[in-house]
Scaffold this active site. Structure first.
Site, mmCIF file in Angstrom:
data_model
loop_
_atom_site.group_PDB
_atom_site.id
_atom_site.type_symbol
_atom_site.label_atom_id
_atom_site.label_comp_id
_atom_site.label_asym_id
_atom_site.label_seq_id
_atom_site.Cartn_x
_atom_site.Cartn_y
_atom_site.Cartn_z
ATOM 1 N N SER A 1 0.914 -1.219 0.011
ATOM 2 C CA SER A 1 0.009 0.066 0.021
ATOM 3 C C SER A 1 0.733 1.359 0.111
ATOM 4 C CB SER A 1 -0.945 -0.005 1.227
ATOM 5 O OG SER A 1 -1.911 1.069 1.124
ATOM 6 N N ASP B 1 -9.334 -4.186 -6.451
ATOM 7 C CA ASP B 1 -9.002 -3.068 -5.692
ATOM 8 C C ASP B 1 -9.377 -1.998 -6.126
ATOM 9 O OD1 ASP B 1 -7.183 -1.051 -4.266
ATOM 10 O OD2 ASP B 1 -5.342 -2.474 -4.286
ATOM 11 N N HIS C 1 -8.243 -4.087 -1.649
ATOM 12 C CA HIS C 1 -6.995 -3.657 -1.196
ATOM 13 C C HIS C 1 -6.418 -4.082 0.020
ATOM 14 C CE1 HIS C 1 -3.965 -0.374 -1.572
ATOM 15 N NE2 HIS C 1 -4.185 0.041 -0.109
#
Length: 351
Positions: free
Chosen positions: A152, A294, A324
């Site tokens: 991320s 995502d 995600h």
């Protein structure tokens, strides 16, 4: 630049001659844990030169190759439970024995993001985080990382590090992160920041931050997961309708408020939207791991990133109902992909 010991000695461990006295050292079954902080001056992109401390934790044998691990904006230097800190870390499970990130095979370095303590109320860039890592490596005497594993926000920082400090990195693994912020995701975060601002205006920082986190949870996960977990009829409470997911969202908000300040979250959230890297500037082997579904980092952006990387890029796609957040939930599958990428690193195989 100086190194500062931020913790007391644990288990009465005595520093070995080759281990600097400034860092806490704990030895447990040949796995050494060192924690401390670096006093440094960082030339930030948007806020000038700033004095700051970079807190870190490094786990593993002293002579093992070094991997840097970085997570989302709420992640920190404590990745997994260890002899120095038995509390679960933000990636608990990924550092277990036999995993790709086994501390018996690597020295695993992690750090607290610049601004994560709320002490820097100014625009922060992912490039600043990358440059802070370079300062940290200098202070620790680490010339080059075997790999940078970023999830991320950590993937964004890893891309910046690869572009700005290529001589200090052998391979990058970027999970659920791309070279730019997608406009849809940026708009989503802008609304979250407005929720925090509204809370601050009304004297309720915690309420605004909790609400922002609840909005964020909807972007981290997928409609498919919510359909499976919260497919129950709404109920009436005190004349108001309450839907099945509200308990889950409110609990997530409460946990988040307990571990990060509104200032830190706002500035780190902004830094995601400031993030820009030209993939053509990255000339080291890079494995990009993307998740179908995502909503924050669409597969199309991962494809564009790999196309820009050219011969240096390789794409792996994971299908997961967690969207995600798959990097936190799909431990076994992420571990398998990491293992493949790190084996290529060890063997010196180009992507």
């Amino acid at each position: 630049m100086t190194l500062v010991d931020t913790t007391a000695a644990l288990h009465h461990a005595e520093p070995q001659p080759h281990v600097p006295a400034w860092a806490t050292q704990v030895e447990n079954d040949a796995i050494r844990v060192r924690r401390g902080s670096v006093d440094a001056e960082l030339a930030t992109r948007h806020a000038g030169r700033r004095r700051l401390q970079i807190a870190y934790e490094i786990v593993g044998a002293e002579d093992a190759p070094v991997l840097l691990i970085a997570g989302g904006i709420s992640a920190h230097r404590h990745v997994a439970a260890n002899a120095a800190d038995p509390a679960p870390g933000w990636a608990q499970g990924l550092l277990d024995a036999g995993r790709a990130l086994d501390p018996r095979a690597f020295r695993l370095l992690s750090f607290d993001y610049v601004g994560a303590d709320g002490g820097l109320d100014a625009p922060i860039d992912t490039a600043d985080q990358a440059d802070a890592i370079a300062l940290l490596l200098d202070a620790l005497g680490i010339e080059r990382l075997r790999a940078f594993v970023g999830y991320s926000y950590g993937a964004l920082v890893g891309l910046q590090f690869a572009a700005r400090h290529p001589a200090r990195l052998q391979r990058l693994v970027a999970v659920s992160g791309a070279h730019r912020a997608h406009p849809y995701a940026a708009a989503w975060r802008a609304l979250q920041r407005k929720a925090v601002g509204l809370g601050q205006h009304q004297g309720g920082d915690a309420h605004g931050l909790s609400l922002a986190r609840q909005f964020a949870m909807l972007s981290y996960r997928t409609p498919e997961e919510f359909g499976e977990r919260f497919d129950a009829a709404p109920v009436l409470e005190n004349g108001r309708v309450r839907v099945a997911a509200e308990d889950y969202l409110e609990a997530a908000g409460e946990r988040f408020v307990a571990r990060i300040s509104a200032t830190a979250w706002l500035r780190l959230s902004e830094s995601i939207d400031l993030h820009r890297v030209d993939p053509r500037q990255i000339r080291i082997p890079t494995t990009v791991i993307a998740v179908e579904g995502d909503r924050l980092v669409p597969l199309s952006d991962a494809v564009a990133l790999v196309e820009g990387l050219g011969l240096h890029g390789r794409l792996r796609v994971l299908r997961s109902r967690y969207g995600h957040d798959a990097f936190l939930k799909e431990t076994d599958r992420i571990d398998a992909l990491l293992g493949a990428a790190l084996r290529e690193t060890t063997a010196g195989v180009a992507p």
